[in-house]
Design a protein around this motif. Structure first.
Motif, PDB file in Angstrom:
ATOM      1  N   ALA A   1      53.715  40.249  41.951  1.00  0.00           N
ATOM      2  CA  ALA A   1      52.661  39.263  41.698  1.00  0.00           C
ATOM      3  C   ALA A   1      52.673  38.914  40.212  1.00  0.00           C
ATOM      4  O   ALA A   1      52.920  39.772  39.366  1.00  0.00           O
ATOM      5  CB  ALA A   1      51.303  39.806  42.111  1.00  0.00           C
ATOM      6  N   ARG A   2      52.404  37.665  39.913  1.00  0.00           N
ATOM      7  CA  ARG A   2      52.383  37.195  38.533  1.00  0.00           C
ATOM      8  C   ARG A   2      50.965  37.276  37.976  1.00  0.00           C
ATOM      9  O   ARG A   2      49.997  37.280  38.749  1.00  0.00           O
ATOM     10  CB  ARG A   2      52.880  35.754  38.488  1.00  0.00           C
ATOM     11  N   PRO A   3      50.812  37.319  36.664  1.00  0.00           N
ATOM     12  CA  PRO A   3      49.476  37.279  36.077  1.00  0.00           C
ATOM     13  C   PRO A   3      48.703  36.071  36.591  1.00  0.00           C
ATOM     14  O   PRO A   3      49.271  35.003  36.798  1.00  0.00           O
ATOM     15  CB  PRO A   3      49.751  37.150  34.575  1.00  0.00           C
ATOM     16  N   GLY A   4      47.425  36.262  36.848  1.00  0.00           N
ATOM     17  CA  GLY A   4      46.588  35.184  37.367  1.00  0.00           C
ATOM     18  C   GLY A   4      46.585  35.084  38.880  1.00  0.00           C
ATOM     19  O   GLY A   4      45.851  34.287  39.451  1.00  0.00           O
ATOM     20  N   ALA A   5      47.394  35.900  39.537  1.00  0.00           N
ATOM     21  CA  ALA A   5      47.472  35.868  41.005  1.00  0.00           C
ATOM     22  C   ALA A   5      46.135  36.261  41.623  1.00  0.00           C
ATOM     23  O   ALA A   5      45.308  36.911  40.996  1.00  0.00           O
ATOM     24  CB  ALA A   5      48.561  36.818  41.494  1.00  0.00           C
ATOM     25  N   THR A   6      45.948  35.873  42.866  1.00  0.00           N
ATOM     26  CA  THR A   6      44.804  36.343  43.638  1.00  0.00           C
ATOM     27  C   THR A   6      45.257  37.573  44.414  1.00  0.00           C
ATOM     28  O   THR A   6      46.203  37.503  45.196  1.00  0.00           O
ATOM     29  CB  THR A   6      44.302  35.262  44.606  1.00  0.00           C
ATOM     30  N   LEU A   7      44.605  38.695  44.163  1.00  0.00           N
ATOM     31  CA  LEU A   7      44.943  39.935  44.849  1.00  0.00           C
ATOM     32  C   LEU A   7      44.186  40.011  46.164  1.00  0.00           C
ATOM     33  O   LEU A   7      43.009  39.648  46.238  1.00  0.00           O
ATOM     34  CB  LEU A   7      44.599  41.147  43.977  1.00  0.00           C
ATOM     35  N   GLU A   8      44.862  40.466  47.183  1.00  0.00           N
ATOM     36  CA  GLU A   8      44.261  40.625  48.505  1.00  0.00           C
ATOM     37  C   GLU A   8      43.563  41.979  48.588  1.00  0.00           C
ATOM     38  O   GLU A   8      44.033  42.958  48.005  1.00  0.00           O
ATOM     39  CB  GLU A   8      45.343  40.552  49.583  1.00  0.00           C
ATOM     40  N   THR A   9      42.461  42.036  49.326  1.00  0.00           N
ATOM     41  CA  THR A   9      41.840  43.334  49.584  1.00  0.00           C
ATOM     42  C   THR A   9      42.620  44.029  50.690  1.00  0.00           C
ATOM     43  O   THR A   9      43.270  43.372  51.512  1.00  0.00           O
ATOM     44  CB  THR A   9      40.353  43.189  49.972  1.00  0.00           C
ATOM     45  N   GLU A  10      42.583  45.324  50.691  1.00  0.00           N
ATOM     46  CA  GLU A  10      43.320  46.170  51.639  1.00  0.00           C
ATOM     47  C   GLU A  10      44.825  45.994  51.489  1.00  0.00           C
ATOM     48  O   GLU A  10      45.579  46.073  52.460  1.00  0.00           O
ATOM     49  CB  GLU A  10      42.866  45.924  53.087  1.00  0.00           C
ATOM     50  N   ALA A  11      45.251  45.751  50.238  1.00  0.00           N
ATOM     51  CA  ALA A  11      46.666  45.565  49.947  1.00  0.00           C
ATOM     52  C   ALA A  11      46.953  46.022  48.520  1.00  0.00           C
ATOM     53  O   ALA A  11      46.039  46.307  47.747  1.00  0.00           O
ATOM     54  CB  ALA A  11      47.049  44.095  50.115  1.00  0.00           C
ATOM     55  N   ALA A  12      48.241  46.066  48.195  1.00  0.00           N
ATOM     56  CA  ALA A  12      48.679  46.400  46.841  1.00  0.00           C
ATOM     57  C   ALA A  12      49.615  45.310  46.345  1.00  0.00           C
ATOM     58  O   ALA A  12      50.206  44.573  47.138  1.00  0.00           O
ATOM     59  CB  ALA A  12      49.383  47.751  46.827  1.00  0.00           C
TER      60      ALA A  12
END
Length: 162
Positions: A45-56
């Protein structure tokens, strides 16, 4: 006989190292087994990405002097370190657990202000997992700010606490 003794020693040494690794991870205040399962296959993932919950995610970081933080980090980062921001949509239940693979400072920003963690656990003896924090947030958007990392990437897991 000498070969048998050496083989036995090697087996015991390997077992004690594995037990030490397990003991190190067991020293966290809460289980990190989900993170141990997620981190090896975490997508980039790049900076500024949207991180998903229940994931890495395996988040790329940038030199700290190039990162634009929404709010200044609570702990000023040292020169020569790395950081990044990432977005997150907090689920309705609101409590999240953020776990990092290595040392870095975590600030979670919601509604323009830094939120205080409601739980912290850090262990230096768990391979691949360094710290885990819990935050009680409102459902909706939030920003995760990472700073002070010594390496240019971190694995980050966002989970509901067990």
């Amino acid at each position: 006989m000498k070969k048998v003794a050496i083989s036995l020693f090697a087996i015991l040494a390997g077992t004690s190292v594995a037990m030490a690794d397990d003991a190190g991870c067991a020293a966290f205040k809460w289980p990190v087994t989900r993170e141990q399962a997620l981190f090896p296959a975490a997508p980039a993932a790049r900076p500024g990405a949207t991180l998903e919950t229940e994931a890495a995610a395996d988040l790329s970081l940038e030199p700290i002097d190039t990162v634009a933080f929404e709010v200044a980090p609570e702990r000023p980062p040292a020169s020569g370190t790395f950081g990044a921001t990432a977005s997150l949509v907090v689920p309705p239940e609101g409590t999240i657990q953020i776990t990092l693979s290595d040392e870095a400072w975590i600030d979670v920003i919601q509604d323009g202000r830094a939120m205080k963690s409601v739980g912290f656990s850090g262990v230096k003896t768990c391979p691949g997992i360094r710290k885990s924090l819990r935050f009680k947030l409102s459902a909706g958007p939030a920003t995760i700010q990472l700073s002070g990392a010594k390496q240019a990437n971190l694995k980050v897991a966002v989970l509901a606490p067990e």
